[in-house]
Each structure stands twice: as structure tokens, then as C-alpha cells.
Motif scaffolding. Structure first.
Motif, mmCIF file in Angstrom:
data_model
loop_
_atom_site.group_PDB
_atom_site.id
_atom_site.type_symbol
_atom_site.label_atom_id
_atom_site.label_comp_id
_atom_site.label_asym_id
_atom_site.label_seq_id
_atom_site.Cartn_x
_atom_site.Cartn_y
_atom_site.Cartn_z
ATOM 1 N N GLY A 399 44.836 21.416 -85.029
ATOM 2 C CA GLY A 399 43.740 20.484 -85.226
ATOM 3 C C GLY A 399 44.060 19.310 -86.115
ATOM 4 N N LEU A 400 45.344 19.076 -86.422
ATOM 5 C CA LEU A 400 45.723 17.970 -87.296
ATOM 6 C C LEU A 400 46.041 16.697 -86.519
ATOM 7 C CD1 LEU A 400 48.014 19.877 -89.832
ATOM 8 C CD2 LEU A 400 45.625 19.156 -90.131
ATOM 9 N N ALA A 401 46.084 16.751 -85.190
ATOM 10 C CA ALA A 401 46.338 15.576 -84.361
ATOM 11 C C ALA A 401 45.287 15.504 -83.263
ATOM 12 C CB ALA A 401 47.746 15.642 -83.755
ATOM 13 N N GLY A 402 45.093 14.299 -82.703
ATOM 14 C CA GLY A 402 44.106 14.114 -81.654
ATOM 15 C C GLY A 402 44.460 14.869 -80.385
ATOM 16 N N ASP A 452 62.065 0.097 -90.444
ATOM 17 C CA ASP A 452 63.471 0.007 -90.826
ATOM 18 C C ASP A 452 64.119 1.384 -90.684
ATOM 19 O OD1 ASP A 452 65.779 -1.421 -92.339
ATOM 20 O OD2 ASP A 452 65.395 0.394 -93.525
ATOM 21 N N GLY A 453 65.411 1.404 -90.339
ATOM 22 C CA GLY A 453 66.084 2.681 -90.099
ATOM 23 C C GLY A 453 66.074 3.593 -91.303
ATOM 24 N N VAL A 454 66.393 3.085 -92.491
ATOM 25 C CA VAL A 454 66.413 3.923 -93.688
ATOM 26 C C VAL A 454 64.997 4.349 -94.065
ATOM 27 C CG1 VAL A 454 67.024 3.967 -96.130
ATOM 28 C CG2 VAL A 454 68.564 2.878 -94.494
ATOM 29 N N GLU A 455 64.025 3.450 -93.895
ATOM 30 C CA GLU A 455 62.644 3.800 -94.218
ATOM 31 C C GLU A 455 62.115 4.888 -93.283
ATOM 32 O OE1 GLU A 455 60.623 2.652 -96.842
ATOM 33 O OE2 GLU A 455 62.674 2.172 -97.452
ATOM 34 N N PHE A 456 62.496 4.838 -92.017
ATOM 35 C CA PHE A 456 62.067 5.896 -91.105
ATOM 36 C C PHE A 456 62.641 7.245 -91.541
ATOM 37 C CE2 PHE A 456 62.901 8.477 -87.282
ATOM 38 C CZ PHE A 456 61.587 8.675 -86.854
ATOM 39 N N CYS A 457 63.906 7.255 -91.960
ATOM 40 C CA CYS A 457 64.505 8.508 -92.427
ATOM 41 C C CYS A 457 63.832 8.997 -93.708
ATOM 42 C CB CYS A 457 66.003 8.310 -92.654
ATOM 43 S SG CYS A 457 66.947 8.093 -91.133
ATOM 44 N N ARG A 458 63.450 8.094 -94.585
ATOM 45 C CA ARG A 458 62.728 8.496 -95.793
ATOM 46 C C ARG A 458 61.357 9.087 -95.442
ATOM 47 N NH1 ARG A 458 63.713 6.620 -100.774
ATOM 48 N NH2 ARG A 458 61.542 5.946 -101.065
ATOM 49 N N LEU A 459 60.729 8.550 -94.375
ATOM 50 C CA LEU A 459 59.469 9.124 -93.906
ATOM 51 C C LEU A 459 59.685 10.527 -93.372
ATOM 52 C CD1 LEU A 459 56.467 8.946 -93.043
ATOM 53 C CD2 LEU A 459 57.281 7.860 -90.921
ATOM 54 N N VAL A 460 60.728 10.713 -92.569
ATOM 55 C CA VAL A 460 61.032 12.034 -92.018
ATOM 56 C C VAL A 460 61.389 13.021 -93.121
ATOM 57 C CG1 VAL A 460 62.633 13.282 -90.501
ATOM 58 C CG2 VAL A 460 61.713 11.061 -89.797
ATOM 59 N N ALA A 461 61.976 12.528 -94.210
ATOM 60 C CA ALA A 461 62.335 13.400 -95.329
ATOM 61 C C ALA A 461 61.164 13.684 -96.249
ATOM 62 C CB ALA A 461 63.473 12.768 -96.129
ATOM 63 N N GLY A 462 60.016 13.023 -96.023
ATOM 64 C CA GLY A 462 58.853 13.251 -96.872
ATOM 65 C C GLY A 462 58.906 12.514 -98.186
ATOM 66 N N HIS A 463 59.710 11.434 -98.258
ATOM 67 C CA HIS A 463 59.851 10.690 -99.507
ATOM 68 C C HIS A 463 58.880 9.509 -99.603
ATOM 69 C CE1 HIS A 463 63.195 13.250 -100.206
ATOM 70 N NE2 HIS A 463 63.755 12.507 -101.150
ATOM 71 N N ILE A 464 58.255 9.112 -98.506
ATOM 72 C CA ILE A 464 57.254 8.046 -98.551
ATOM 73 C C ILE A 464 56.062 8.487 -97.719
ATOM 74 C CG2 ILE A 464 58.894 6.165 -98.934
ATOM 75 C CD1 ILE A 464 58.765 5.513 -95.995
ATOM 76 N N SER A 465 54.921 7.895 -98.000
ATOM 77 C CA SER A 465 53.680 8.268 -97.313
ATOM 78 C C SER A 465 53.626 7.656 -95.919
ATOM 79 C CB SER A 465 52.486 7.768 -98.141
ATOM 80 O OG SER A 465 51.278 7.910 -97.421
ATOM 81 N N PRO A 466 53.065 8.349 -94.927
ATOM 82 C CA PRO A 466 52.970 7.791 -93.572
ATOM 83 C C PRO A 466 52.153 6.501 -93.515
ATOM 84 C CG PRO A 466 52.572 10.158 -93.542
ATOM 85 C CD PRO A 466 52.617 9.751 -94.974
ATOM 86 N N VAL A 467 51.131 6.376 -94.354
ATOM 87 C CA VAL A 467 50.291 5.181 -94.293
ATOM 88 C C VAL A 467 50.992 3.963 -94.862
ATOM 89 C CG1 VAL A 467 48.179 6.540 -94.388
ATOM 90 C CG2 VAL A 467 49.207 5.747 -96.521
ATOM 91 N N GLU A 468 52.100 4.148 -95.564
ATOM 92 C CA GLU A 468 52.831 3.032 -96.153
ATOM 93 C C GLU A 468 54.156 2.752 -95.453
ATOM 94 O OE1 GLU A 468 53.415 4.206 -100.150
ATOM 95 O OE2 GLU A 468 51.296 4.090 -100.710
ATOM 96 N N ALA A 469 54.453 3.510 -94.424
ATOM 97 C CA ALA A 469 55.789 3.439 -93.845
ATOM 98 C C ALA A 469 55.955 2.300 -92.858
ATOM 99 C CB ALA A 469 56.130 4.763 -93.159
ATOM 100 N N ALA A 470 54.986 2.095 -91.968
ATOM 101 C CA ALA A 470 55.176 1.180 -90.842
ATOM 102 C C ALA A 470 55.224 -0.265 -91.309
ATOM 103 C CB ALA A 470 54.070 1.364 -89.824
ATOM 104 N N ALA A 471 56.249 -0.985 -90.857
ATOM 105 C CA ALA A 471 56.339 -2.418 -91.139
ATOM 106 C C ALA A 471 55.494 -3.212 -90.160
ATOM 107 C CB ALA A 471 57.801 -2.870 -91.079
ATOM 108 N N ALA A 479 47.181 7.017 -81.848
ATOM 109 C CA ALA A 479 48.534 7.422 -81.478
ATOM 110 C C ALA A 479 49.533 7.065 -82.582
ATOM 111 C CB ALA A 479 48.928 6.749 -80.164
ATOM 112 N N ILE A 480 49.349 5.910 -83.182
ATOM 113 C CA ILE A 480 50.255 5.501 -84.268
ATOM 114 C C ILE A 480 50.132 6.463 -85.445
ATOM 115 C CG2 ILE A 480 50.691 3.694 -85.973
ATOM 116 C CD1 ILE A 480 49.870 1.650 -83.838
ATOM 117 N N ARG A 481 48.899 6.797 -85.822
ATOM 118 C CA ARG A 481 48.710 7.708 -86.953
ATOM 119 C C ARG A 481 49.297 9.082 -86.644
ATOM 120 N NH1 ARG A 481 45.673 11.782 -88.649
ATOM 121 N NH2 ARG A 481 45.011 11.846 -90.854
ATOM 122 N N ASP A 482 49.059 9.594 -85.456
ATOM 123 C CA ASP A 482 49.580 10.912 -85.104
ATOM 124 C C ASP A 482 51.107 10.955 -85.177
ATOM 125 O OD1 ASP A 482 47.041 11.863 -84.746
ATOM 126 O OD2 ASP A 482 47.062 11.695 -82.546
#
Length: 493
Positions: A399-402, A452-471, A479-482
Motif C-alpha cells: 500500500g505504499l505505491a499507487g 545526475d548519475g552520482v545523485e541517483f546513486c546517492r538516492l538508491v543508497a538512501g543518502h538523500i531524500s526522494p523529494v529532493e533528488a530530481a533535477a 508515477a514520478i513519486r512512486d
């Protein structure tokens, strides 16, 4: 020269005042024993002790007699200038004798013939030495310890002897290492350049598999970082971060604790290849978080730098075993408890975590730690993109995604999100949104996210918040949020 500043020649003393000698006239450079003395002044009084001839006065004409004041004093009974020179001051018979009386003229003032004037300095003309002697002098020449004649002889010899010239260059380069003002530390890039040269000349007999190359590179980079830090820095606090459900969590440990965590999870690959598990196998859990907690609780003392050697030996053994095992081992299943990955993807996952935690350690000890190479980073991003549809389906089940909006048969193109990775290791991926079995397709894209490639990896690693990741974002917001939260859910301890 005697102690009171009076100069004597041939036992006869010339009196004068104490003074610092001025510039000598040209006639002083001659051999006084071979030059006739000038005529003496007429008898009469003597010059005072303080009288000093003016050495800068212009020379008299050749046909005029020298003024009496400019002549050195001799015995009062000596005849005038017309008298012949005393017998004891005549030059040797082999040399021409200038006539008495008139001034010798400019020829004598310039020093006269070369064979009558001693050299004022040591000649550096090359001497004739045999080859063996010149070769033996090369070491002294490189140290600048030869005389002027030897230096000239060696350098003249080097222009015509190629073996000696090569040896001289090697010796001169070696002397440069003896200078204390230069650093004796090895060039940090020396190891890489030597290995590149060796691999370029002869490929490895049993090369590392291509799928294991990122793991090999990242473990080597982390090992280089660990080698450079001091003993006290192994206890530096490190905060590990990851996402659980919708929130970010963290756990504090030390540098040594991070290496123990990597070694415990790498044990899953060791078990899949039939190697020893650092947790002794058997009842050891498969979940990475549980394995780490088990390892940390089993250590009686806080881990220190002693953990580096077993972790290093384990990573080397994994790469060596995978290299000797051949191609079929790449598909060996590695279980993580809740999911499983083929060995080639598991090795890529371990390379990714090794880089991420290497960055955590580098931040703790204030050490520079760049991103992986573009090729390796591209493969890490590709692995995360391939895991996103499954992560979306898992979050949808809780129930965490649409909900799914357009189910299709397996292998058919479905609703997709265009993931555009820019910069280092970038590319384009299309993420299936409704079913893990569907295929992402450009024509079915309903949203686009730029990262950005490094920023995407930091998102996957849980080092940055999803709401702050997308450039950049465009299209279906749900769909973007999910997708962004599914990427963060891939992280773990």
C-alpha cells in the motif's frame, strides 16, 4: 710579500706605506727576473716613505725618458738611465732582451710575448686520458667532484663514446635523488602506471571476468584508503544511512565497524562459491542487516584495523575463485533472504555498497574519494534501474505505491517512466510502472525524471531524500513519486 706590506724581489727591498694594493699594471704580470729594471733617478734625496707611485698615470712616450718620480728607488750611487742594466738582472739567453733606457712601450705593458707571461688561471683544456680512466671518472664527474682538466676531458670524451654517455646520464639522474630538497615519496600514480604498462604488454593468463571488474576496482580503492589512515582513525564515528518505508534511518558505528559490515555481507557471495563464510555459515542469517548485527554482537571488543586483513583476503579470494570458475558461475544464485540475485549482479551490488561505504569512511576521516569510473557507474545505475519494477511491485503490495493502471502480458510494452541520467555514467532507461514482467518503452512513457548519475546513486543508497533528488520532472506526478521512493527503498544497512 712580507708582514709589513713591503714587496721584495731578488733580495732587494722596495719600501712603501702600508696599503691595500690597487689594480696591478700589466707589467706586474711579467716575470720580473726576465725584465730589465728601469733607470734610477739621479743621486740626491730619497722619496719619503709615504710616497706611492701613481699607477693610473698615462704611460710616457716611447722616445722620452721615464719621469724620476715614477721610478722605484735604488742605491744613490747608481748611474743614470743611460747606464746598462746590471748583469744579474739580465734575462736568460734564450729570450730577447729589451734595450735599457726608454720605456718598453705598449707591447711590454700588454704583457709581452705569450711565452714570457705565466697563466693567471689554471687551464681547463682537456687532457689526454685513456678510455678506462675516463670511464672511472664518470662517477666523480656526475658528483661535480672532478678538476677542471678532468671535467673537460670527460665531457670531450662523452661526445664520441655512446656507452659512456648513457652511463653518465644514468649517474647524473641518480645524483638527483641524493638532493635533500626533493621528496623521496613515490608518485601516487606509479602503481597504476606500472600495472597499465604490464597489462598492455601481456594480458593476464586468467583475466578477471568483466562482470567482476567493478567489485575488483572498488575493493582496491577502499583498501588504498584504509592503508592511508592512521590507527586512531579506525575508531572515527561513521553514520550509516538508509530508508525504511517512508523515512530515513541511520546507525552509528566506526570505520572498523563498516569494514566488518562489508565482510559479513560479502560472506553471502563466499557461501555461493563454496568458500568459508566469516560468520561460520550454518545458522548464520541471510538478511544483510541481520548478518551485520550478528557479526557486531559476536565481536567481544570494538573492531580495530585488524579487520582489514581478513576483509582484504576475502575479497581477493572471491575474485580469484570467480576468475578460475569460468563463465557458468556468473549465473549462480546468491540469496539475500527476501530476494536473490545472480552472482554477476550480486558482485555489482557489492561493488556499489563498497563505493558508498567507502565514501562514508572518507567523509569521517576527511579524505577525498571520487566516484567510480563512468563505465562501472553506468553498470551500477543499470542494475538499480532493472530492480526498480520489482521494488515498485513490492511497495504496491504493502500500500505504499499507487495501484496499477494498465496491466499487460509479460514481455509486452507497458506504461513507463523515462529515467534520464545525466553526467558521469549517464544514459536513458524506461521503467515499467504497472508490472515487473512488462517492458518499458519510449512510446508508452507517461513521465520523465532527470537526475545526475552520482545523485541517483546517492538516492538508491538512501543518502538523500526522494523529494529532493530530481533535477527535472515532467508528466504523471504519481508515477514520478512512486519511482523515486522505490529507488530509495532499494537502500539497506
Amino acid at each position: 710579500m712580507n708582514g709589513d706590506g713591503r714587496e721584495s724581489e731578488g733580495g732587494e727591498e722596495v719600501r712603501g706605506a702600508r696599503r691595500i694594493p690597487g689594480p696591478r699594471g700589466a707589467a706586474d704580470d711579467l716575470d720580473l727576473a726576465s725584465v730589465p729594471l728601469p733607470p734610477l733617478p739621479p743621486p740626491g734625496g730619497t722619496a719619503p716613505d709615504e710616497a706611492v707611485p701613481d699607477q693610473s698615470a698615462p704611460q710616457p712616450e716611447r722616445d722620452e725618458p721615464e719621469p724620476p718620480a715614477a721610478k722605484p728607488e735604488r742605491e744613490e750611487s747608481e748611474p743614470p738611465a743611460a747606464e746598462p742594466e746590471p748583469e744579474e738582472s739580465e734575462p736568460p739567453a734564450a729570450e730577447p732582451v729589451p734595450g735599457p733606457g726608454p720605456d718598453p712601450g705598449p707591447d711590454a705593458a700588454d704583457g709581452g710575448p705569450a711565452d714570457r707571461s705565466p697563466e693567471p688561471f689554471v687551464s681547463s683544456a682537456p687532457v689526454d686520458l685513456p678510455h678506462q680512466v675516463l670511464k672511472a671518472l664518470l662517477g666523480a664527474w656526475a658528483l661535480s667532484a672532478c678538476s677542471a682538466e678532468e671535467t673537460a676531458a670527460v665531457e670531450d670524451h662523452l661526445t664520441g663514446c655512446a656507452p659512456c654517455a648513457d652511463e653518465a646520464l644514468r649517474l647524473r639522474d641518480a645524483v638527483g635523488l641524493l638532493h635533500t630538497d626533493g621528496s623521496l615519496d613515490l608518485d601516487p600514480t606509479l602503481r597504476t602506471r606500472v600495472l597499465d604498462g604490464c597489462f598492455g604488454r601481456r594480458p593476464a593468463r586468467i583475466p578477471v571476468p568483466e562482470w567482476a571488474a567493478p567489485y575488483d576496482a572498488e575493493t582496491a580503492r577502499l583498501d588504498a584508503l584504509l592503508r592511508d589512515i592512521g590507527d586512531s582513525e579506525w575508531h572515527a564515528p561513521v553514520r550509516l544511512q538508509w530508508f525504511e518505508e517512508e523515512r530515513q534511518v541511520s546507525r552509528r558505528t566506526s570505520v572498523a565497524g563498516v569494514i566488518g559490515h562489508l565482510m559479513a555481507v560479502d560472506g553471502l557471495l563466499s557461501a555461493a562459491l563454496g568458500l568459508d563464510d566469516p560468520l561460520d555459515g550454518g545458522g548464520a542469517p541471510l538478511d544483510p542487516t541481520e548478518r551485520t548485527e550478528t557479526y557486531w554482537s559476536a565481536t567481544r571488543r570494538p573492531p580495530t584495523r585488524a579487520v582489514r586483513e581478513p576483509w582484504r583476503a576475502q575479497s581477493h579470494e572471491l575474485i580469484r575463485t570467480a576468475s578460475f570458475a569460468g563463465r557458468n558461475v556468473a549465473e549462480t544464485s546468491v540469496s539475500y533472504g527476501a530476494f536473490a540475485l545472480p552472482l554477476q549482479d550480486a558482485a555489482l551490488d557489492r561493488a556499489f555498497e563498497c563505493w558508498v561505504h567507502g565514501g562514508d569512511i572518507a567523509d569521517a576521516v576527511d579524505y577525498p574519494y571520487p566516484a567510480p569510473s563512468a563505465a562501472h557507474l553506468h553498470r551500477m545505475i543499470d542494475l538499480a534501474a532493472r530492480m526498480l519494477p520489482g521494488a515498485l511491485a513490492g511497495r504496491r503490495g504493502t500500500g505504499l505505491a499507487g495501484p496499477a493502471k494498465d496491466l499487460v502480458t509479460a514481455g509486452a510494452p507497458g506504461r513507463s517512466l523515462h529515467l534520464e541520467i545525466e553526467g558521469h555514467g549517464g544514459g536513458d532507461w524506461y521503467i515499467a510502472l504497472d508490472s515487473p514482467a512488462a517492458v518499458g518503452a519510449p512510446e508508452r512513457a507517461v513521465a520523465q525524471v532527470a537526475l545526475d548519475g552520482v545523485e541517483f546513486c546517492r538516492l538508491v543508497a538512501g543518502h538523500i531524500s526522494p523529494v529532493e533528488a530530481a533535477a527535472g520532472q515532467e508528466g504523471d506526478r504519481e508515477a514520478i513519486r512512486d519511482v523515486l521512493f522505490a529507488a530509495a527503498s532499494l537502500s539497506r544497512l
